[in-house]
Design an enzyme around this catalytic site. Structure first.
Site, mmCIF file in Angstrom:
data_model
loop_
_atom_site.group_PDB
_atom_site.id
_atom_site.type_symbol
_atom_site.label_atom_id
_atom_site.label_comp_id
_atom_site.label_asym_id
_atom_site.label_seq_id
_atom_site.Cartn_x
_atom_site.Cartn_y
_atom_site.Cartn_z
ATOM 1 N N ASP A 469 0.952 -1.178 0.080
ATOM 2 C CA ASP A 469 -0.077 0.496 -0.076
ATOM 3 C C ASP A 469 0.816 1.040 -0.104
ATOM 4 O O ASP A 469 1.866 0.663 0.294
ATOM 5 C CB ASP A 469 -1.136 -0.131 1.015
ATOM 6 N N GLU A 574 -7.865 15.756 6.034
ATOM 7 C CA GLU A 574 -8.265 16.934 7.310
ATOM 8 C C GLU A 574 -8.154 17.498 7.978
ATOM 9 O O GLU A 574 -7.412 18.771 8.258
ATOM 10 C CB GLU A 574 -10.436 16.472 7.338
ATOM 11 N N LYS A 627 -15.330 20.357 -1.045
ATOM 12 C CA LYS A 627 -13.953 20.215 -1.464
ATOM 13 C C LYS A 627 -14.019 18.386 -2.503
ATOM 14 O O LYS A 627 -14.534 17.688 -2.114
ATOM 15 C CB LYS A 627 -13.013 20.336 -0.653
ATOM 16 N N THR A 742 -2.091 1.808 -5.034
ATOM 17 C CA THR A 742 -2.676 2.544 -4.078
ATOM 18 C C THR A 742 -3.710 3.391 -4.700
ATOM 19 O O THR A 742 -4.560 2.773 -5.990
ATOM 20 C CB THR A 742 -1.424 3.879 -4.341
ATOM 21 N N GLY A 743 -4.443 3.910 -4.026
ATOM 22 C CA GLY A 743 -5.640 4.690 -4.319
ATOM 23 C C GLY A 743 -5.370 5.980 -5.025
ATOM 24 O O GLY A 743 -5.623 6.332 -5.195
ATOM 25 N N ARG A 847 -5.105 4.171 -7.933
ATOM 26 C CA ARG A 847 -6.415 4.388 -7.799
ATOM 27 C C ARG A 847 -7.387 3.135 -7.671
ATOM 28 O O ARG A 847 -7.674 3.029 -8.767
ATOM 29 C CB ARG A 847 -7.092 5.017 -9.454
ATOM 30 N N LYS A 853 -7.563 -4.138 -4.873
ATOM 31 C CA LYS A 853 -6.013 -4.702 -4.078
ATOM 32 C C LYS A 853 -5.217 -6.250 -4.033
ATOM 33 O O LYS A 853 -5.079 -7.368 -4.515
ATOM 34 C CB LYS A 853 -5.992 -4.100 -2.679
ATOM 35 N N ASN A 876 -8.739 -0.415 4.455
ATOM 36 C CA ASN A 876 -8.932 -0.711 3.037
ATOM 37 C C ASN A 876 -7.598 -2.082 2.048
ATOM 38 O O ASN A 876 -7.818 -2.621 1.436
ATOM 39 C CB ASN A 876 -8.438 0.347 2.306
ATOM 40 N N ASP A 877 -6.579 -2.198 3.157
ATOM 41 C CA ASP A 877 -5.770 -3.575 3.030
ATOM 42 C C ASP A 877 -5.858 -4.509 3.624
ATOM 43 O O ASP A 877 -5.179 -5.637 3.283
ATOM 44 C CB ASP A 877 -4.294 -2.845 3.549
#
Lengths: 1100, 350
Positions: A469, A574, A627, A742-743, A847, A853, A876-877
């Site tokens: 990641d 953020e 945003k 990676t995203g 992305r 993944k 997410n991993d």
């Protein structure tokens, strides 16, 4: 998961020097619904609620952003009647599971049968048992009853004691947990909360929790001490994240329950499931349907913080709570070595059967040859004259069968059962040393290396693919605001460390972290109000401060007057933006009642990739701040009027992302009162819809998110962790392929690739970035053709694909986009991608969604024999970590989901190098050696027994006493192998780190393979012949008796195999010395003791 | 262990000797936890290999020579008599001969001494093909009964020779039942040679395994007599033949001590052996031999050990020589990186 999520946004620009902007004090409350969060860049963070793959569930719920959003799956997400549970608030329902939990496996009564059953589920124990039972048959009995039962009984007993102790502790903690007290609303009363034990709480009970108390069950919040229904919870017990999460009670219930009403309303919620981040329910109250989402539920195990009290209705209790459903461990993995070991076990079984057959057939032949004379043969004497019948003789056929069974008992040790126990112990030792290694200790996060899975240590030495990641793994995941582009003007020269403070009452509140500021921008900001540009700059920072889910926490410092503001939030982006805004003077101080803002969309769906907040300002204007990622924001801008700004911003975005910065675009739109009211109505309708709520909410959001004015863009630096480029370099030298999944955006991913030296300038880059299946196919085919051409051009084109990438002069880097992967993974194009990817030295996927993944890992894992390792830090991993052969979790910023799912966890990416190159190599080398040695030593012993049988008329007499036979594997030879398996080092740490190529021995399976096994068996054959026949010839035709020669035949193999071990040991330290020589001495002493104490059967 | 070279790696204490931190989670640094205990790493350099082979050769060859000489000094006279003692009339049915009590079993054999024999001379009987290690046989005894008077009726494990008419047999079991019962009477120059039958068994056996208060009873009273009949007035601990017999042989060809002669024998002395050929080995084709043998420090006659030492020693010398040659002709630098797989030219790869 689609649901609304009320957000409280305080737009407090702080004590800015101007007085023209929003006032420094909280503006008038405006009940404005804001649109919802979407940390834009991190597509990889978005699919937060990706479920841990659960093998026991037939289908995975479609929570991933790339799931087919078909109507069917959409409907599945809604609360249908068939798969929901109805709960009447305030009425405990006995229909559902109670809140008592039971982690203990056994009770006093069930312990014995269940524990024994559990233990015999292991195949090796069954083998043990069968042998022992066989031995109890009087005709077959080889060993005395006691001696044969002893080993099995011992192992069973030790395991049972261990299990009993563990279970006792579980019982104790269960009892403590179940007997904790909570205040529960007595049924039929209004507001009469009485203490009740946790185990008596049922679904439907209304529970009141005070600050810092732990929640007894999963509850839907009904009301909190905060008039707006906000509650903060800490989920550290659940996912390890220490930041505060905000949960909300619905206004409808908040109002009623504050006045102790509301009992009796009916709540429909989905059935218990494991998804911590998803919840779907609706509440029927006063004939009105109120929808509830994940932000309305608080889960068992969380702690209530910063909230005086909260009241909730229990919806899931006891074993149905999400934390309990998630407490089942990750699916266990088996190491490659252990799988291979099974192949050798089969070979050994065949050998065993062969030996038994040989012995029994020869015994049959002997009996046939001596047929008729057996009665008068003194050493046989067929008949028992007291009965006149045959004694213990059942005819040749039966004798052959009995001999076979006896042979199985005598030769059983050739299948080394004790090996499994030794392996467990060795792994334990290896795990200890890995955990104790100071090179794997992360000083900054104070995290030690942890072995969470104890059975795949040796796999670390055979890795060929590392899937990493990016964020939080390669990078620190500490975001730092670096530059801003506002209305097309770039402000990136950050120099001053301008700390900014707010005066609240007597106190000075300072943000915890100061960000370097651009003096020009600060100046501009202070002049705001004087011109239009400055106003927009202020709007820009207002957007940064407002458009997020940050909770500001006020901390006391030593200085009475001073307090620190700590921004707690789920997204580090953020946080960085909020701190940045604070440093520029727009300080987010409080997020409380009065400024309720309700968001447009409560879910984090990555196809939205943006977040909006609608804010009512004190000057009665209503502003929508948005945003998000550039692509999503530019799509909804007012293109015509802002072309210049857009172009300039785009240019800056490109510049930022090529610097490796994460970018965000900020936009704004002013709403008129009527527009707002219209939207509010639409939103309320949408959010209570039963069917297709997600879609409705999305369209409502889309309606209002249009004609956005671009305010500007931000660049956030994602710092690389220490030593990442060097680590990647080492891994690549060790022939490990490092893939980054990676995203992030393509540009960001590539720039990170450069900065961590994965990509270099002399590489040829192939980019696959397409939007349709056909174009994907075309580019794949083209890329393959290009590579072929390149290979043909370079001289050595005949080598295998694995070698070509190193030997040819051109290295190729493949960059694949997540969009393309949608069309490639799980279609026939996979094959092409696999071919292409294996040709490339570097693969970068950008992305990608979490499930993709896992898909990429599976792509490699299913098509090659190569071992894969996945390393990541975020939720997410998880799917990738569980898919790979070895999963490594980084215990970092993003909570512990990844760590919980991983097999190993550590603090830094660079620890991968010592972990693989040093410990992996050692573990693999040691374990391989130990397995082979165990095969060899047991085979030697069994063969010695076998040769003797040839001289006993094939009757399976053992000259070696039964005690020595049984002790051989347990005492005489086992300890040195375990110690050597833990402590011996073939190469030193410095050498292994200095020459990463040495890692190749594991990848090529050089230390454990069929050839080595055969070689070891031949060695066993030769050595057993020597051990047997030297004494045989030396004592042939002598007066030697059986027990004397038997002792010789017991001692000789022990000395021989231990000497063999001694010769194989590479580094001798005092512990190894002690065990090797100590074992030989102990064996000798044992033999003396067994022979010289006449109570023991071996006396003679 | 073949070779030890002095290459020793000492634990690098340079970088990591960090003082204990306040933080308890940090792994404590010690040479043990860092797997850096001082260790000796033997490296098989050519010199060491050659040296070790030489040393083994130097040790083994003399041992071999000494053993071989010792073995060759032993004088051994072996006479097989089982076939020769069957009268010509019974040649065809030896089993009938041995089972027929009426046929006298006395038989005379003449042995010629081949070499001077120094006393003590050991008299053995040797049985071939007699599986004293047969599983049925080896288990068929009860040690408790042999040792302890109070356990006289304990005949477990003794089947099929446990009781006769319901009364326990002492000593029970097949082993005791099949006690060897040939007797030898040695005559030299018409004078009886005294065969000393004292102390032919192990002292520990007499003292601990066979009780001095346990007397034979019901022994050989069954339908089939297996062997010698014991005098029931003498305790088991004094039946040395039984004690010797019950120490079961490891291999199917074995010798058991019959007695000792304390007389020196000269070359060409002829010894007449009057023997009682009672023991039945004819049923299973076993052979019976009488053995007279001197002993040395190494025991009886056995060239094998000496030859084995000589062979291994010789092989070591040869290997030492061969490696020396190899080392001189084609020396190789120790730790030459060029031989590492990744430094070798790619031609040699896979």
């Amino acid at each position: 998961m689609a649901s609304e999520r009320p957000l409280l946004i305080s737009t407090t620009p702080g004590a800015s020097t101007t007085d023209d902007g929003p006032s420094p004090h909280p503006p008038a409350a405006s009940l404005l619904p804001p649109a919802q969060p979407e940390p834009p860049l991190r597509a990889d963070r978005l699919a937060f609620s990706v479920e841990v793959p659960d093998p026991f569930r037939p289908s995975r719920r479609g929570d991933g952003p790339f799931d087919d959003p078909s109507a069917a799956s959409q409907r599945e997400r809604e609360v249908g009647d068939d798969d929901s549970r109805g709960v009447v608030v305030g009425e405990p329902s006995p229909e559902f599971a109670g809140n008592a939990i039971r982690t203990a496996k056994y009770s006093v009564l069930t312990f014995l049968p269940r524990n024994i059953f559990e233990q015999f589920r292991r195949l090796s124990y069954v083998y043990f048992l069968v042998i022992t039972v066989l031995n109890q048959l009087p005709q077959v009995a080889v060993f005395g009853r006691g001696a044969s039962v002893l080993p099995l009984a011992f192992v069973l007993f030790v395991t049972a004691v261990k299990d009993a102790y563990e279970d006792f502790r579980r019982h104790r903690s269960d009892r403590q947990e179940n007997n904790r007290l909570a205040s529960v609303l007595a049924p039929g009363t209004a507001g009469d909360f009485q203490p009740k034990r946790w185990k008596h709480i049922r679904v439907g009970d209304v529970v009141r929790v005070a600050s810092s108390e732990t929640l007894p069950a999963d509850m839907v919040l009904l009301a909190t001490s905060d008039p707006t229904g906000v509650a903060h919870v800490q989920t550290v017990n659940l996912d390890g994240e220490t930041n505060l999460k905000t949960r909300y009670a619905k206004q409808e219930t908040q109002v009623r329950f504050s006045q102790n009403g509301g009992v009796g309303s009916i709540l429909h919620c989905e059935r218990p499931n494991r998804n911590i981040y998803g919840f779907q329910a609706n509440l029927e109250i006063d004939g009105k349907r109120v929808s509830l989402g994940p932000s309305n539920i608080v889960l068992r195990g969380c702690e209530l913080k910063n909230t005086t009290w909260a009241i909730g209705v229990v919806v899931y209790a006891g074993k149905e709570t999400k934390v309990m459903l998630n407490s089942s461990g990750a699916p266990s993995k088996r190491s490659r070595l252990e799988t291979q070991l099974n192949r050798e076990t089969v070979i050994l079984s065949i050998m065993l059967i062969g030996m038994c057959t040989t012995a029994s057939v020869l015994a049959g032949i002997w009996l046939l040859n001596h047929r008729g004379v057996l009665e008068f043969t003194q050493f046989f004497r067929e008949k028992d004259y007291t009965t006149g019948k045959n004694y213990n003789y059942y005819g040749v056929g039966m004798q052959i069968f009995i001999t076979f069974l006896m042979a199985v008992i005598v030769y059983q040790v050739i299948i080394p059962i004790s090996l499994y126990i030794s392996m467990e112990l060795v792994r334990l030792g290896q795990a200890y040393f890995m955990g104790a290694d100071k090179d794997l200790y992360d000083e900054s996060s104070r995290s030690k290396f942890q072995c969470r899975a104890l059975n795949i240590n040796e796999d670390l030495g055979q890795i060929r693919y590392v899937f990493s990641d990016k964020t939080g793994t390669l990078t620190e995941n500490k975001m730092l605001f670096q530059c801003a582009s506002i209305r097309g003007v770039d402000y990136s020269s950050s120099k001053d460390t301008g700390g900014y403070s707010v005066v609240v009452g007597d106190h000075l509140w300072t943000p915890k972290m100061a960000v370097k500021t651009d003096p020009q921008l600060v100046k501009l900001l202070r002049d705001s109000g004087k011109n239009e540009e400055a106003k927009l700059v202020l709007d820009f920072f207002l957007a940064l401060a407002a458009c997020n889910t940050i909770v500001p926490l006020v901390l006391d410092t030593r200085d009475q007057k001073q307090k620190l503001i700590d921004y707690q939030g789920e997204s580090p982006d953020e946080q960085a933006l909020a701190y940045a805004a604070a440093s520029y003077g727009v300080v987010l101080v409080e997020r409380t009642s009065g400024y309720i803002v309700i968001d447009v969309l409560g879910d984090r769906q990555s196809d939205r990739k943006r977040m909006s907040v609608i804010v009512g300002c004190p000057d009665r204007t209503i502003k929508l701040y948005v945003k998000g990622a550039d692509s999503s924001i530019f799509g909804i801008t007012n293109k015509a009027s802002e072309l210049d700004t857009i172009h300039a911003t785009e240019a800056h975005l490109h510049k930022y992302s090529s610097l490796g910065l994460r970018t965000l675009v900020v936009g704004m739109r002013e709403l008129s009162q009527s527009e707002f009211e219209e939207w509010q109505l639409a939103y309320e309708n949408a959010s209570t819809a039963v069917l297709g709520r997600g879609n409705l909410l999305r369209s409502v959001a889309a309606n209002i998110e249009c004609n956005i004015h671009i305010l500007g863009a931000t660049g956030i630096e994602d710092k690389l962790q220490d030593g990442v480029p060097e680590a990647i370099e080492s891994l690549r030298e060790a022939d490990i392929k490092v893939w980054i999944l990676t995203g992030d955006k393509q540009e960001t991913a590539i720039s990170i690739g450069y900065s961590c030296k994965l990509l270099t300038n002399d590489m040829m880059q192939i980019v696959i970035n397409n939007n349709s299946k056909e174009s994907c196919q075309r580019s794949l085919v083209e890329a393959l053709a290009t590579i072929k051409k390149l290979r043909a051009a370079s001289s050595n084109g005949t080598l295998g694909p694995v070698l070509t990438s190193e030997t040819s002069s051109v290295t190729i880097a493949l960059i694949v986009d997540g969009n393309s992967l949608v069309y490639i993974l799980e279609t026939e194009l996979q094959e092409e991608l696999f071919k292409l990817a294996t040709e490339c030295a570097v693969v970068l996927c950008c992305r990608v969604a979490p499930l993709q993944k896992a898909g990429i890992v599976a792509l490699i894992k299913n098509r090659t024999d190569d071992m894969t390792l996945a390393i990541g830090d975020g939720a997410n991993d998880v799917s990738m970590i569980q898919m790979a052969d070895v999963g490594v979790g980084i215990s970092g910023q993003e909570g512990r989901q990844a760590v919980m799912a991983s097999d190993f966890s550590m603090g830094q990416f660079r620890f991968l190098v010592p972990l693989l190159l040093v410990h992996g190599h050692w573990n693999y080398q040691r374990m391989s050696y130990m397995i082979l040695y165990n095969f060899y030593k047991n085979a030697t012993f069994v063969l010695v027994l076998f040769w003797y049988v040839l001289y006993t008329a094939f009757t399976l007499t053992t000259a070696i006493t039964e005690w020595s036979s049984l002790l051989y594997t347990v005492l005489y030879t086992s300890l040195p192998t375990i110690v050597v398996g833990i402590l011996d080092k073939d190469l030193s740490k410095a050498t292994l780190l200095g020459y990463p190529k040495l890692y190749g021995s594991g990848q090529r399976e050089e230390k454990y393979n069929l050839n080595l096994f055969v070689f070891n068996m031949l060695e066993a054959l030769w050595q057993s012949l020597v051990v047997f026949y030297l004494p045989y010839f030396a004592y042939k035709r002598s007066t030697i008796d059986m027990s004397s020669l038997g002792d010789l035949w017991a001692l000789a193999p022990v000395i021989v195999v231990n000497m063999q071990l001694a010769m194989d040991i590479i580094r001798w330290n005092w512990i190894i010395h002690a065990f090797v020589w100590g074992t030989i001495a102990a064996t000798t002493i044992c033999l003396f003791v067994i022979d010289s104490i006449w109570i023991l059967p071996g006396y003679g | 262990m073949d070779s030890h070279a002095a290459g020793s790696s000492s634990g690098g204490s340079g970088d990591g000797g960090a003082p204990p931190r306040r933080n308890s989670r940090k792994p404590k640094y010690s040479k043990f936890t860092q797997q850096e205990l001082p260790a000796c790493k033997p490296i098989l350099t050519p010199k060491w290999v050659v040296l070790v082979f030489l040393i083994v050769g130097v040790i083994f060859v003399p041992i071999g020579i000494v053993s071989l000489r010792a073995s060759q000094q032993v004088v051994e006279i072996v006479d097989r008599y089982d076939d020769a003692c069957v009268p010509a009339a019974n040649e065809n049915d030896k089993l009938a001969y041995i089972k027929n009590q009426t046929i006298p079993k006395t038989c005379n054999r003449t042995l010629t001494v081949t070499k001077d024999m120094k006393q003590p001379i050991f008299v053995y009987y040797q049985l071939d093909n007699f599986y004293q290690n047969h599983r049925r046989y080896v288990k068929s005894r009860n040690d408790g009964q042999l040792r302890d008077k109070s356990k006289a009726s304990d005949t477990s494990n003794c089947d099929p020779e446990a009781t006769v008419d319901g009364k326990p047999i002492i000593p029970c079991g097949l082993i005791a039942w099949s006690l060897f019962n040939d007797t030898y009477n040695l005559i030299l120059n018409n004078k009886n040679l005294t065969v000393d039958k004292k102390d032919i068994s192990w002292k520990s056996d007499r003292e601990h395994k066979f009780g001095s208060h346990v007397f034979p009873s019901n022994f050989q009273k069954g339908r089939l007599q297996g062997g010698k009949i014991l005098n029931s007035s003498i305790p088991l601990s004094e039946h040395e033949d039984l004690i010797v017999w019950m120490r079961t042989a490891a291999l199917p060809t074995f010798r058991k001590l019959y007695g000792r002669i304390y007389v020196d024998l000269k070359v060409n002395d002829t010894i007449t052996v009057q023997l009682e050929n009672n023991y039945n080995t004819y049923s299973f084709g076993g052979k019976k031999k009488l053995v007279l043998s001197t002993t040395t420090w190494l025991g009886g006659k056995n060239d094998f050990l000496g030859l084995a030492y000589l062979t291994v020693g010789g092989l070591c010398f040869f290997l030492a020589f061969a490696f020396t040659l190899l080392y001189l002709i084609k020396p190789r630098k120790l730790g030459d990186n060029n031989y590492l797989s990744w430094n070798r030219p790619p031609v040699g790869r896979r």
